[in-house]
Design a protein around this motif. Structure first.
Motif, short mmCIF file in Angstrom:
data_model
loop_
_atom_site.label_atom_id
_atom_site.label_comp_id
_atom_site.label_asym_id
_atom_site.label_seq_id
_atom_site.Cartn_x
_atom_site.Cartn_y
_atom_site.Cartn_z
N THR A 174 -4.89 9.85 -0.84
CA THR A 174 -5.04 8.70 -1.72
C THR A 174 -6.49 8.21 -1.59
N ASN A 175 -7.27 8.35 -2.67
CA ASN A 175 -8.70 8.07 -2.58
C ASN A 175 -9.15 6.88 -3.42
N SER A 176 -8.18 6.16 -4.01
CA SER A 176 -8.52 4.93 -4.73
C SER A 176 -7.27 4.08 -4.87
N GLY A 177 -7.48 2.83 -5.18
CA GLY A 177 -6.35 1.91 -5.29
C GLY A 177 -5.45 2.20 -6.47
N MET A 178 -5.97 2.91 -7.49
CA MET A 178 -5.18 3.13 -8.70
C MET A 178 -4.25 4.33 -8.61
N VAL A 179 -4.31 5.11 -7.52
CA VAL A 179 -3.55 6.35 -7.45
C VAL A 179 -2.05 6.11 -7.64
N ALA A 214 0.84 -1.20 0.00
CA ALA A 214 0.00 0.00 0.00
C ALA A 214 0.87 1.24 0.00
N SER A 215 0.48 2.22 -0.79
CA SER A 215 1.20 3.49 -0.79
C SER A 215 0.66 4.36 0.34
N SER A 216 1.36 5.47 0.60
CA SER A 216 0.98 6.38 1.68
C SER A 216 -0.38 7.02 1.41
N LEU A 217 -1.06 7.42 2.48
CA LEU A 217 -2.29 8.20 2.33
C LEU A 217 -2.01 9.59 1.77
N ILE A 218 -0.74 10.01 1.82
CA ILE A 218 -0.33 11.28 1.22
C ILE A 218 0.17 10.97 -0.19
N PRO A 219 -0.61 11.26 -1.23
CA PRO A 219 -0.23 10.84 -2.58
C PRO A 219 0.84 11.73 -3.20
N ILE A 224 -7.18 3.88 2.00
CA ILE A 224 -7.96 4.92 1.33
C ILE A 224 -8.48 5.92 2.36
N MET A 225 -8.45 7.20 2.00
CA MET A 225 -8.99 8.24 2.86
C MET A 225 -9.95 9.10 2.05
N ARG A 226 -11.19 9.21 2.50
CA ARG A 226 -12.15 10.06 1.82
C ARG A 226 -12.78 11.01 2.84
N ALA A 227 -12.02 12.05 3.13
CA ALA A 227 -12.48 13.10 4.04
C ALA A 227 -11.80 14.38 3.59
N THR A 264 -14.51 7.16 6.73
CA THR A 264 -13.55 8.10 6.14
C THR A 264 -12.31 7.33 5.69
N PHE A 265 -11.89 6.36 6.52
CA PHE A 265 -10.74 5.52 6.17
C PHE A 265 -11.24 4.11 5.91
N PHE A 266 -10.76 3.50 4.83
CA PHE A 266 -11.08 2.10 4.58
C PHE A 266 -9.98 1.50 3.70
N GLU A 267 -10.13 0.22 3.41
CA GLU A 267 -9.15 -0.49 2.59
C GLU A 267 -9.79 -0.90 1.27
N MET A 268 -8.98 -0.90 0.21
CA MET A 268 -9.48 -1.26 -1.11
C MET A 268 -8.61 -2.36 -1.71
N LEU A 269 -9.26 -3.46 -2.08
CA LEU A 269 -8.58 -4.55 -2.76
C LEU A 269 -8.61 -4.25 -4.26
N GLY A 270 -7.50 -4.51 -4.95
CA GLY A 270 -7.49 -4.23 -6.39
C GLY A 270 -6.50 -5.07 -7.15
N ASN A 271 -6.86 -5.42 -8.39
CA ASN A 271 -5.90 -6.04 -9.30
C ASN A 271 -5.83 -5.18 -10.57
N PHE A 272 -4.65 -5.11 -11.16
CA PHE A 272 -4.38 -4.15 -12.22
C PHE A 272 -3.61 -4.80 -13.36
N SER A 273 -3.94 -4.39 -14.57
CA SER A 273 -3.23 -4.87 -15.76
C SER A 273 -2.79 -3.66 -16.57
N PHE A 274 -1.52 -3.66 -16.97
CA PHE A 274 -0.96 -2.56 -17.75
C PHE A 274 -0.64 -3.07 -19.15
N GLY A 275 -1.66 -3.03 -20.01
CA GLY A 275 -1.48 -3.50 -21.38
C GLY A 275 -1.37 -5.01 -21.50
#
Length: 612
Positions: free
Chosen positions: A46-51, A33-38, A74-77, A95-106
């Motif tokens: 950081t408001n989504s997993g893709m940030v 996970a990256s920091s809440l400070i994007p 994730i922080m949404r406040a 306001t704070f929660f966790e987001m599971l994500g999978n990503f494909s780059f091409g």
């Protein structure tokens, strides 16, 4: 493993690990996970997993892997996404929660993303396939075919929705965009009426579990699709707490194991059992949820202040303290809850453990300070509320709230919230009017030197020009054209030898001052003269200005110009800039991750580094 139809009850830790292991087995790199400070000036948090993957999706950077998976904080406040006011009042706002994500780059695209989502939900987690619905973009026949023919969903449970209804994803600006498809889980008639088949399914009964975004188009600033991306990408997001809620078969996200533990401690602190009284339950939910958000923010380097991220943190502390007071508890308590947060989430997020001492110190100090403010201001506020009620009015004057703010530092949002609980509103326009007068008075009292603020005349001149094209990352010399000349605040057609002024070019390689780094210097030359650039700055947003003096001949509007940055000066700035990064790393290595950069000055041969 479940085989579909029998949900596997899991604790939160097992859910995280199951998700990550599923995608690890399918060739995904597990990214922390990256920091809440994007690292993104357009975002407050950081408001989504893709940030953290945004540069890869936009093509700015080449990704080091083709597939990735993460569990992101994730922080949404505050900012565009703000759920703060709803926390405690509803069954599904954090306001704070966790987001599971999978990503494909091409790499893989719609088919694999859909099939893997289905496999994990129905086999890995054991959900009943017959209780899922899918929403798709109205024209996305490709995904409709996957859901119907490969997964086996009946056509009646594949809902086609428009862009306005939410099944087209974009960032609201020019850039990548594309169709998306959501998987929703039917919780049954105990949570609401059956879906009618038109529009979006009702949210309490049909819970969105997973959102699959297929980035394949490029859009302009008007959010109009203008072409295809060079590579097709996948960005998915699954709300962690919602998933756990369904797996543990509990009615709300506040009833999952981690939140039950926090609410239990909050209940021990203020007394009273959770589930017996709605107002009391709201207080317990706010205390539990905010203590989690507070801990994660401080662990990522946010400290209380009166603006930006620090103000959001301060609001969270104040709101938790006030709701405890509403429940009849008026002593500092938050550090007891933040200790539980560290213990509960520390294994998954070790930054909490590393910064436990800092979290305790900051929360303790902030809560005590606010307790004093609250005690002093509440007496005056409650008196005013009673006076307004006695008159039969429904609104507190903005002047009263301003005096409360000016005298005791009592926050507007707390006063507004308290007034709302008494059925009253606050004249916020009148409050802002008094604040504006105070700001103007303070501004007039400040002395401004020769390098002070620009006149409106200069701004009006610069506002006539389109955005300067900056090419300084690739070049240090550029052929350009003189777009405007300023002598003081006046626009002129010519600057003559010996005169000082400002040159505006349509294209420049000169880097403007910003973020503590001083602007480039160098020379602008035309067939008629030479201009020594002694400073480069933003004139108005989007327009770069070059300050200096004419050293030979004259500079004229519309002249073709060769603009060259001083390579020696820029190299010196780069060295100092690199040194700030080394200092930042060293401070965090020695003092801890809470040592965050708060400002800097970067110039050749010298730097200043500010840190918290």
């Amino acid at each position: 493993m479940g085989r579909g139809g029998k949900v596997i009850a899991m604790d939160t830790s097992t859910v995280r690990n199951t998700f990550l292991e599923f995608f690890r087995e399918r060739g995904h790199t597990i990214v922390p996970a990256s920091s809440l400070i994007p690292d993104d000036p357009t975002l407050l948090f950081t408001n989504s997993g893709m940030v953290q993957f945004k540069p890869y999706f936009e093509g700015v950077k080449v990704p080091p892997y083709a597939r990735a998976a993460s569990v992101q904080k994730i922080m949404r406040a505050g900012g565009k996404h703000n759920d703060l006011e709803e926390v405690g009042k509803t069954s599904r706002h954090f306001t704070f929660f966790e987001m599971l994500g999978n990503f494909s780059f091409g790499d893989y695209f719609k088919q694999d993303a859909c099939l893997w989502a289905w496999e994990l939900l129905t086999q890995g987690f054991g959900f009943d396939p017959s209780r899922f619905w899918a929403t798709i973009y109205i024209d996305d026949d490709e995904v409709a075919s996957v859901w119907e023919h490969e997964v086996g969903l009946s056509v009646s449970r594949i809902i086609r929705l428009t862009r306005d209804e939410g099944n087209f994803w974009d960032m609201g600006v020019a850039g990548p965009c594309g169709y998306n498809s959501e998987l929703l889980y039917d919780r049954g008639p105990g949570f609401g009426p059956k879906y009618s088949g038109s529009g979006e399914p009702p949210g309490e009964r049909y819970i969105e579990v997973w959102n699959l975004v297929f980035m394949q188009f490029l859009q302009n600033d008007a959010c109009e699709v203008i072409g295809d991306l060079p590579a097709k990408n996948v960005d998915t997001g699954m709300g962690f707490e919602r998933l756990v809620m369904l797996l543990q078969d509990v009615p709300t996200i506040f009833d999952i194991d981690t939140m039950v533990r926090l609410i239990g401690v909050a209940s021990e602190i203020i007394g009273g059992r959770y589930g017996q009284n709605d107002k009391h339950d709201v207080s317990l939910r706010v205390m539990a949820e905010h203590s989690r958000a507070i801990s994660f923010l401080i662990a990522d380097g946010v400290l209380p202040s009166n603006e930006g991220r620090g103000y959001v943190l301060r609001r969270l502390v104040r709101r938790a303290a006030r709701f405890a007071r509403k429940a009849g508890f008026d002593k500092p308590f938050l550090t007891t809850l933040t200790e539980v947060v560290v213990d509960t989430f520390g294994e998954a997020y070790p930054e909490l453990v590393r910064n436990a001492g800092l979290i305790d110190k900051v929360v303790r100090r902030e809560e005590v300070q606010f307790d004093t403010t609250l005690r002093q201001g509440l007496v005056m506020l409650e008196s005013e509320i009673q006076a307004v009620k006695d008159k039969g009015d429904r609104q507190l004057s903005g002047e009263t709230i301003f005096k409360l703010h000016d005298t005791y530092g009592f926050p507007l949002e707390i006063a507004t919230e308290i007034a709302g609980e008494e059925g009253l509103s606050v004249d916020s326009a009148q409050f802002e009017s008094h604040m504006k007068v105070q700001r103007e008075r303070a501004r007039a009292a400040r002395k401004t030197g020769p390098g002070g603020s620009r006149s409106m005349g200069a701004d009006e001149v610069l506002s006539q020009f389109s955005k300067t094209e900056f090419v300084g990352y690739e070049k240090q010399t550029v052929e350009s054209q003189v777009a405007a000349l300023l002598n003081g605040t006046q626009d002129v057609s010519t600057l003559t030898e010996g005169s000082e002024g400002v040159v505006v070019l349509d294209t420049t390689a000169f880097y403007p001052e910003g973020g503590g780094q001083i602007g480039d210097i160098g020379e602008i030359s035309t067939a008629a003269g030479r201009f020594e650039v002694t400073d480069t700055r933003w004139g108005i947003p989007g327009v770069i200005v070059h300050k200096g003096r004419v050293t030979a001949g004259e500079i004229n509007i519309s002249d073709v110009a060769s603009a060259s940055v001083s390579a020696e000066h820029r190299q010196g700035v780069h060295q100092s800039h690199t040194a700030t990064h080394i200092i930042h790393w060293a401070l965090r290595d020695v003092l801890g991750e809470h040592a965050r950069q708060q400002g800097s000055l970067v110039e050749p041969g010298r730097l200043r580094f500010d840190f918290s």
